[in-house]
Enzyme design. Structure first.
Site, PDB file in Angstrom:
ATOM      1  N   LYS A  58       4.084  -0.045  11.370  1.00  0.00           N
ATOM      2  CA  LYS A  58       5.450   0.322  10.994  1.00  0.00           C
ATOM      3  C   LYS A  58       6.489  -0.262  11.935  1.00  0.00           C
ATOM      4  O   LYS A  58       7.581  -0.629  11.523  1.00  0.00           O
ATOM      5  CB  LYS A  58       5.601   1.848  10.949  1.00  0.00           C
ATOM      6  CG  LYS A  58       4.945   2.465   9.741  1.00  0.00           C
ATOM      7  CD  LYS A  58       5.494   3.844   9.480  1.00  0.00           C
ATOM      8  CE  LYS A  58       4.996   4.370   8.151  1.00  0.00           C
ATOM      9  NZ  LYS A  58       5.430   5.742   7.901  1.00  0.00           N
ATOM     10  N   LYS A  62      -3.947  -1.267   0.581  1.00  0.00           N
ATOM     11  CA  LYS A  62      -3.963   0.046  -0.071  1.00  0.00           C
ATOM     12  C   LYS A  62      -2.694   0.248  -0.899  1.00  0.00           C
ATOM     13  O   LYS A  62      -1.635  -0.321  -0.580  1.00  0.00           O
ATOM     14  CB  LYS A  62      -4.170   1.164   0.945  1.00  0.00           C
ATOM     15  CG  LYS A  62      -3.007   1.424   1.841  1.00  0.00           C
ATOM     16  CD  LYS A  62      -3.177   2.753   2.582  1.00  0.00           C
ATOM     17  CE  LYS A  62      -1.862   3.108   3.240  1.00  0.00           C
ATOM     18  NZ  LYS A  62      -1.714   4.457   3.677  1.00  0.00           N
ATOM     19  N   LYS A 104       3.574   3.420  -1.001  1.00  0.00           N
ATOM     20  CA  LYS A 104       4.924   3.592  -1.525  1.00  0.00           C
ATOM     21  C   LYS A 104       5.913   2.676  -0.807  1.00  0.00           C
ATOM     22  O   LYS A 104       7.021   2.473  -1.268  1.00  0.00           O
ATOM     23  CB  LYS A 104       5.367   5.045  -1.436  1.00  0.00           C
ATOM     24  CG  LYS A 104       5.330   5.671  -0.065  1.00  0.00           C
ATOM     25  CD  LYS A 104       5.511   7.180  -0.184  1.00  0.00           C
ATOM     26  CE  LYS A 104       5.198   7.865   1.122  1.00  0.00           C
ATOM     27  NZ  LYS A 104       4.967   9.292   0.965  1.00  0.00           N
TER      28      LYS A 104
HETATM   29  P1  AMP Z   1       1.593   8.880   2.827  1.00  0.00           P
HETATM   30  O1  AMP Z   1       1.894   8.228   1.533  1.00  0.00           O
HETATM   31  O2  AMP Z   1       1.244   7.897   3.886  1.00  0.00           O
HETATM   32  O3  AMP Z   1       2.613   9.895   3.251  1.00  0.00           O
HETATM   33  O4  AMP Z   1       0.266   9.673   2.593  1.00  0.00           O
HETATM   34  C1  AMP Z   1       0.153  10.956   2.052  1.00  0.00           C
HETATM   35  C2  AMP Z   1      -1.316  11.279   1.809  1.00  0.00           C
HETATM   36  O5  AMP Z   1      -1.837  10.436   0.776  1.00  0.00           O
HETATM   37  C3  AMP Z   1      -2.210  11.047   3.031  1.00  0.00           C
HETATM   38  O6  AMP Z   1      -3.225  12.020   3.069  1.00  0.00           O
HETATM   39  C4  AMP Z   1      -2.785   9.690   2.785  1.00  0.00           C
HETATM   40  O7  AMP Z   1      -4.015   9.500   3.451  1.00  0.00           O
HETATM   41  C5  AMP Z   1      -2.948   9.685   1.267  1.00  0.00           C
HETATM   42  N1  AMP Z   1      -2.840   8.325   0.728  1.00  0.00           N
HETATM   43  C6  AMP Z   1      -1.765   7.497   0.807  1.00  0.00           C
HETATM   44  N2  AMP Z   1      -2.009   6.317   0.218  1.00  0.00           N
HETATM   45  C7  AMP Z   1      -3.285   6.389  -0.257  1.00  0.00           C
HETATM   46  C8  AMP Z   1      -4.128   5.482  -0.966  1.00  0.00           C
HETATM   47  N3  AMP Z   1      -3.711   4.271  -1.325  1.00  0.00           N
HETATM   48  N4  AMP Z   1      -5.381   5.891  -1.277  1.00  0.00           N
HETATM   49  C9  AMP Z   1      -5.814   7.111  -0.930  1.00  0.00           C
HETATM   50  N5  AMP Z   1      -5.075   8.013  -0.263  1.00  0.00           N
HETATM   51  C10 AMP Z   1      -3.826   7.669   0.072  1.00  0.00           C
END
Ligand code: AMP
Ligand code: TRP
Length: 327
Positions: free
Chosen positions: A112, A195, A198
């Site tokens: 980041k 992955k 967002k």
């Molecule tokens: P974040 O979008 O980074 O705030 O992630 C929120 C939750 O979603 C966390 O537990 C991440 O590990 C999970 N997460 C985010 N992106 C993925 C993805 N592409 N595949 C699986 N889990 C995800």
């Protein structure tokens, strides 16, 4: 006594199918078995710049997403992180036992901060994992259900728990990550080596939980596939494997079963079906989102904070006593 789980998501952007399949779907499954706390981590969101009105709107929206996905406020506590100031207080104390290299090696920080140059990264972004450790340790959390990308942060929470206990006596439980093998990494539709995220620049790389049917059909159609034409679940065909994973998780079917269903069929047939499977999940979900009023959600969040705050207060008081604060 039920084991405690704690998890959270930042209100910092559109949630996508990866968030649902990698995190929230598991929470829904776990809520019957565990004493569950689910948080909207707005203090984590502000580690990168946020537009204030948007942040407020998104915090409420994340809570709606939890509810519309099936998190039941009768069984779990749902609250907004900044409503319980003990999170920030404990983070400060934990800062004093965290070493700079422990934060410098964090992959998420490196990624980041590289985006806009390290010089412009905030101290908050650097300190992000300590605040996360505080979230987890405040509640004697035993298990933290998250996607694979959060493992390093949970490892730090364990380290800090043990370090504190060694220095000041038994206080914190050392938590463990709870990671489902399936769904732990949903990949981007336009690149199976990245992955689904967002923060991606290209909208076609993820399915947002707010996408309508036409958008879903378009995005799935555009998703990259591998060479060949057979529907097989294999590491040789990572793009297809990812699409089969999504299908499999949404329909609760084994990948092998899906392979069988599509024997003799083409990628295009599979993609058409997959889009419909996604729409079949999203439409009722979006309807439930619409039916939830802001006021109802705010009340649930307020009740959640009321229920959870005493636990945080008690733990923080214990910590303050142990480290020698006048209490
Ligand atoms: P974040 O979008 O980074 O705030 O992630 C929120 C939750 O979603 C966390 O537990 C991440 O590990 C999970 N997460 C985010 N992106 C993925 C993805 N592409 N595949 C699986 N889990 C995800
Ligand atoms: N860092 C997590 C993420 O990006 C969000 C988070 C903050 C979290 N505090 C937490 C997850 C505590 C689990 C437990 O997904």
């Amino acid at each position: 006594m039920k084991k405690r789980i704690f998890s959270g998501i930042k209100p910092s952007g559109d949630l996508h199918l990866g968030n649902y399949l990698g995190a929230i779907k598991n929470w829904v499954k776990l809520q019957d078995e565990y004493d569950s706390i689910f948080c909207v981590v707005d203090m984590h969101a502000i580690t990168v710049p946020q537009e204030p009105e948007m942040l407020r709107k998104r915090a409420i929206e994340i809570a709606k997403i939890y509810l519309a996905c099936g998190i039941d406020p009768q069984k779990c506590s749902i609250f907004i992180q900044s409503h319980i100031s003990e999170h920030a207080e404990l983070a400060w104390i934990l800062n004093t036992i965290t070493k700079i290299p422990e934060l410098e090696k964090m992959t998420q920080f490196k990624d980041k901060s590289a985006k806009n140059g390290r010089e412009s990264a905030s101290v908050g972004l650097f300190d992000y994992p300590v605040l996360m450790a505080s979230d987890i340790l405040l509640y004697n959390t035993q298990l933290v259900p998250v996607g694979e990308d959060q493992l390093q942060h949970i490892e730090l929470a364990r380290t800090l728990a043990k370090r504190f206990n060694k220095r000041f006596g038994d206080t914190f439980f050392a938590p463990e990550a709870y990671i489902q093998k399936e769904g732990m990494r949903i990949m981007a539709l336009d690149n199976p080596n990245k992955k689904m995220s967002k923060s991606s620049q290209t909208e076609n790389s993820y399915i947002s939980l707010s996408d309508n049917a036409d958008i879903v059909r378009r995005k799935v159609k555009k998703a990259v596939t591998d060479s060949g034409s057979e529907i097989v679940y294999s590491d040789e065909k990572l793009a297809l494997k990812n699409l089969i994973n999504i299908y499999s998780l949404l329909e609760n079917k084994m990948p092998k079963e899906i392979e069988k269903t599509f024997t003799g069929k083409k990628y295009a047939d599979f993609k058409t079906e997959l889009a419909e499977v996604i729409i079949k999940f999203l439409q009722p979900f979006q309807k439930r989102m619409m039916d939830l009023s802001d006021n109802k959600v705010l009340k649930i969040l307020e009740d959640g904070a009321k229920k959870t705050r005493p636990l945080a207060k008690k733990k923080l008081e214990e910590v303050k006593k142990k480290i020698g604060f006048v209490v």
